[in-house]
Design a protein around this motif. Sequence first.
Motif, PDB file in Angstrom:
ATOM      1  N   THR A  14       0.812  -1.219   0.000  1.00  0.00           N
ATOM      2  CA  THR A  14       0.000   0.000   0.000  1.00  0.00           C
ATOM      3  C   THR A  14       0.844   1.266   0.000  1.00  0.00           C
ATOM      4  N   SER A  58       1.808  -7.483  -0.812  1.00  0.00           N
ATOM      5  CA  SER A  58       2.637  -8.375   0.006  1.00  0.00           C
ATOM      6  C   SER A  58       2.094  -9.791   0.085  1.00  0.00           C
ATOM      7  N   GLY A  89       4.221  -4.320   1.749  1.00  0.00           N
ATOM      8  CA  GLY A  89       2.821  -4.331   2.135  1.00  0.00           C
ATOM      9  C   GLY A  89       2.666  -4.798   3.574  1.00  0.00           C
ATOM     10  N   THR A  90       1.632  -4.302   4.211  1.00  0.00           N
ATOM     11  CA  THR A  90       1.457  -4.628   5.631  1.00  0.00           C
ATOM     12  C   THR A  90       0.782  -5.979   5.859  1.00  0.00           C
ATOM     13  N   ASP A  91       0.156  -6.526   4.807  1.00  0.00           N
ATOM     14  CA  ASP A  91      -0.613  -7.759   5.018  1.00  0.00           C
ATOM     15  C   ASP A  91       0.251  -8.919   5.523  1.00  0.00           C
TER      16      ASP A  91
HETATM   17  N1  ASP Z   1      -3.106  -3.679   2.492  1.00  0.00           N
HETATM   18  C1  ASP Z   1      -1.827  -4.083   2.166  1.00  0.00           C
HETATM   19  C2  ASP Z   1      -0.745  -3.088   2.572  1.00  0.00           C
HETATM   20  O1  ASP Z   1      -0.789  -2.552   3.528  1.00  0.00           O
HETATM   21  C3  ASP Z   1      -1.570  -4.592   0.818  1.00  0.00           C
HETATM   22  C4  ASP Z   1      -0.292  -5.340   0.881  1.00  0.00           C
HETATM   23  O2  ASP Z   1       0.015  -5.917   1.905  1.00  0.00           O
HETATM   24  O3  ASP Z   1       0.423  -5.332  -0.102  1.00  0.00           O
HETATM   25  O4  ASP Z   1       0.198  -2.808   1.972  1.00  0.00           O
END
Ligand code: ASP
Length: 329
Positions: A14, A58, A89-91
């Motif tokens: 993101t 991610s 990405g945080t996922d």
């Molecule tokens: N929502 C996710 C993020 O924070 C998408 C990902 O992980 O790529 O980046």
Amino acid sequence: MTLPKLSIGALGGTVSMQAKSAGEGVTPAVTGEAMLASLPELTELALINVETLCLLPSASLDFEQLLSVLRWAKAQVEQGATGVVLTQGTDTLEESAYFLDLLWDLDAPLVMTGAMRSASQVGADGPANLMAAIKVALDKNSRRRGVQVVMNDQVHAAAWVRKSDALAVDAFTSPLFGPVGVMVEGRVQYLSEPPLERMTLPYPGKTHHRVALLEAVLGADIQLLEQIVRLGYDGLVIAGFGAGHVAAQWAERIGRIAEKLPVVIASRTGSGTTAQHSYGFVGGEMDLQGRGAVMAGFLCPRKSRILLWLLIGCGMQRKVRECFSNVPL
Ligand code: ASP
């Protein structure tokens, strides 16, 4: 004054996403170089080498990619970087951070960050998170702390951090342990000393093995469990109920699987540790250990899968119990 060298590797997520046009969903588009354009003051802090290593959500990162990111990050330190920052990405950040932490045997900081709001959104948190991560990576007190995750002005240890909210800006927490540091007036203030010991593993000699993760749920049948060995998995992690428990019919299958592959039981609760000698019912932790399963302690199921995958990759199957009971707190 000579400025320190700092390397930044962008992987996507993101923090690098924006919409091509109004009304479209965001996708990874912003390179590392472009991300830095929002932080012109950086040139006064460090000599920056920025590379876009990939541009992926991610969820689509894998262990092979992370191993090549690891090689890149280590090479940066060998070439004189004070620290390395990775944006992703945080996922899956909680998993990749722990994966890299277990292989990061350098004193230099490796700091990971991302964003909960895309570059297209009002109040995007990417630039602030990136700036905080850079400051953490440049701080001398960040040495010997392994891989850390910096989000929302908090610094978290890779072993305990988790994404605990789907969309909130303060999504990242370390349940029970709390953050190891906070950003105060643009500087990191650590709340605890660097760990006395860290667990690091050798680079895995093999990478094509697979570790399954199954969650115990109320009234679950045993069909998936029955297939684990036949499908060729090399290890199994169970996200167990409470302090590491499963239904009686699962216990018996787990015993049979544990004769063939390492089986680790973690807690699906999201906080706290598995027990060792509290519950004696069939499917309780005493019964499962008696059948050969290993309890994960404070490690959550996802991080347990990472540790087990690396141990198998390093040929350390025989040390699974020992390693899980020695995860430094
Ligand atoms: N929502 C996710 C993020 O924070 C998408 C990902 O992980 O790529 O980046």
